[in-house]
Write a protein that holds these residues in place. Structure first.
Motif, short mmCIF file in Angstrom:
data_model
loop_
_atom_site.label_atom_id
_atom_site.label_comp_id
_atom_site.label_asym_id
_atom_site.label_seq_id
_atom_site.Cartn_x
_atom_site.Cartn_y
_atom_site.Cartn_z
N ALA A 17 0.87 -1.11 -0.04
CA ALA A 17 0.25 0.11 0.16
C ALA A 17 0.84 1.25 -0.02
N PHE A 18 1.97 1.13 0.68
CA PHE A 18 2.79 2.31 0.92
C PHE A 18 3.58 2.41 -0.47
N GLU A 19 3.78 1.39 -1.33
CA GLU A 19 4.37 1.69 -2.56
C GLU A 19 3.55 2.33 -3.52
N GLN A 20 2.29 1.83 -3.43
CA GLN A 20 1.29 2.31 -4.24
C GLN A 20 1.10 3.81 -4.26
N LEU A 21 1.00 4.22 -3.03
CA LEU A 21 1.02 5.67 -2.44
C LEU A 21 2.08 6.49 -2.89
N ILE A 22 3.31 5.93 -3.06
CA ILE A 22 4.39 6.68 -3.52
C ILE A 22 4.25 6.99 -5.13
N GLU A 23 3.74 6.02 -5.70
CA GLU A 23 3.32 6.16 -7.01
C GLU A 23 2.41 7.17 -7.43
N LEU A 24 1.16 6.89 -6.57
CA LEU A 24 0.20 7.95 -6.44
C LEU A 24 0.66 9.63 -6.30
N LYS A 25 1.70 9.71 -5.38
CA LYS A 25 2.03 10.98 -4.91
C LYS A 25 2.99 11.65 -6.31
N LYS A 26 3.75 10.52 -7.05
CA LYS A 26 4.23 11.16 -8.37
C LYS A 26 3.14 11.68 -9.31
N LYS A 33 -3.36 16.19 -2.42
CA LYS A 33 -2.22 16.14 -1.32
C LYS A 33 -2.64 15.90 -0.06
N GLY A 34 -3.75 16.57 0.51
CA GLY A 34 -4.13 16.58 1.68
C GLY A 34 -4.63 15.13 2.03
N MET A 35 -5.15 14.60 1.18
CA MET A 35 -5.76 13.07 1.29
C MET A 35 -4.83 12.06 1.28
N TYR A 36 -3.61 12.37 0.54
CA TYR A 36 -2.53 11.45 0.32
C TYR A 36 -1.80 11.53 1.72
N LYS A 37 -1.75 12.65 2.38
CA LYS A 37 -0.88 12.76 3.79
C LYS A 37 -1.83 12.12 4.76
N LYS A 38 -2.94 12.20 4.59
CA LYS A 38 -4.02 11.61 5.67
C LYS A 38 -3.92 10.07 5.56
N ALA A 39 -3.74 9.70 4.10
CA ALA A 39 -3.83 8.36 4.22
C ALA A 39 -2.45 7.43 4.60
N CYS A 40 -1.33 8.34 4.27
CA CYS A 40 -0.12 8.11 4.83
C CYS A 40 -0.13 7.86 6.32
N ALA A 41 -0.47 8.90 6.87
CA ALA A 41 -0.43 8.85 8.58
C ALA A 41 -1.35 7.61 8.80
N GLU A 42 -2.71 7.40 8.54
CA GLU A 42 -3.22 6.38 8.85
C GLU A 42 -2.54 5.22 8.54
N LEU A 43 -1.98 4.91 7.66
CA LEU A 43 -1.21 3.46 7.26
C LEU A 43 -0.03 3.49 8.19
N GLU A 44 0.75 4.71 8.65
CA GLU A 44 1.63 4.56 9.75
C GLU A 44 1.11 4.05 10.85
N GLU A 45 0.02 4.74 11.28
CA GLU A 45 -0.53 4.45 12.60
C GLU A 45 -0.92 2.94 12.78
N LEU A 46 -1.53 2.33 11.44
CA LEU A 46 -1.77 0.88 11.67
C LEU A 46 -0.80 -0.01 11.79
N LYS A 47 0.34 0.47 10.96
CA LYS A 47 1.61 -0.26 11.08
C LYS A 47 2.13 -0.43 12.44
N ALA A 48 1.97 1.11 13.04
CA ALA A 48 2.72 1.06 14.39
C ALA A 48 1.86 -0.11 15.47
N HIS A 49 0.64 0.11 15.42
CA HIS A 49 -0.35 -0.76 16.07
C HIS A 49 -0.03 -2.17 15.81
N ALA A 50 0.29 -2.58 14.58
CA ALA A 50 0.43 -4.17 14.20
C ALA A 50 1.73 -4.54 14.94
#
Length: 88
Positions: free
Chosen positions: A24-33, A57-74
């Motif tokens: 998911a992070f890899e796909q978000l990087i492509e989306l950012k480009k 860009k705001g939606m992208y930042k929010k998605a990245c933050a939520e994925l980071e939070e999920l990974k931290a919980h995991a």
């Protein structure tokens, strides 16, 4: 023997979960480009409306933050997820 099989399956499932998060992070990087290549367009009255690059860009930042939070919980509950075989 049965416990070892369950633990191996739980480790495999956790590994697949972490792989999915990384994908998911890899796909978000492509989306950012793609978002960076966008430029704002003038909207005409009554035309179909899509998000502006700034909104994306705001939606992208929010998605990245939520994925980071999920990974931290995991990672916090990794041993528990593996030991319980994902029975929550």
């Amino acid at each position: 023997m049965q416990v070892a099989a369950i633990n191996a399956r739980a480790r495999q499932r956790y590994g697949e979960f972490v792989q999915a998060l990384d994908f998911a992070f890899e796909q978000l990087i492509e989306l950012k480009k793609m978002i960076d290549k966008m430029r704002p367009r003038v909207r005409t009255q009554g035309a179909w409306r899509n998000a502006t690059p700034d909104e994306l860009k705001g939606m992208y930042k929010k998605a990245c933050a939520e994925l980071e939070e999920l990974k931290a919980h995991a990672m916090t509950y990794e041993s528990e997820l593996i030991s319980r075989d994902w029975r929550v």
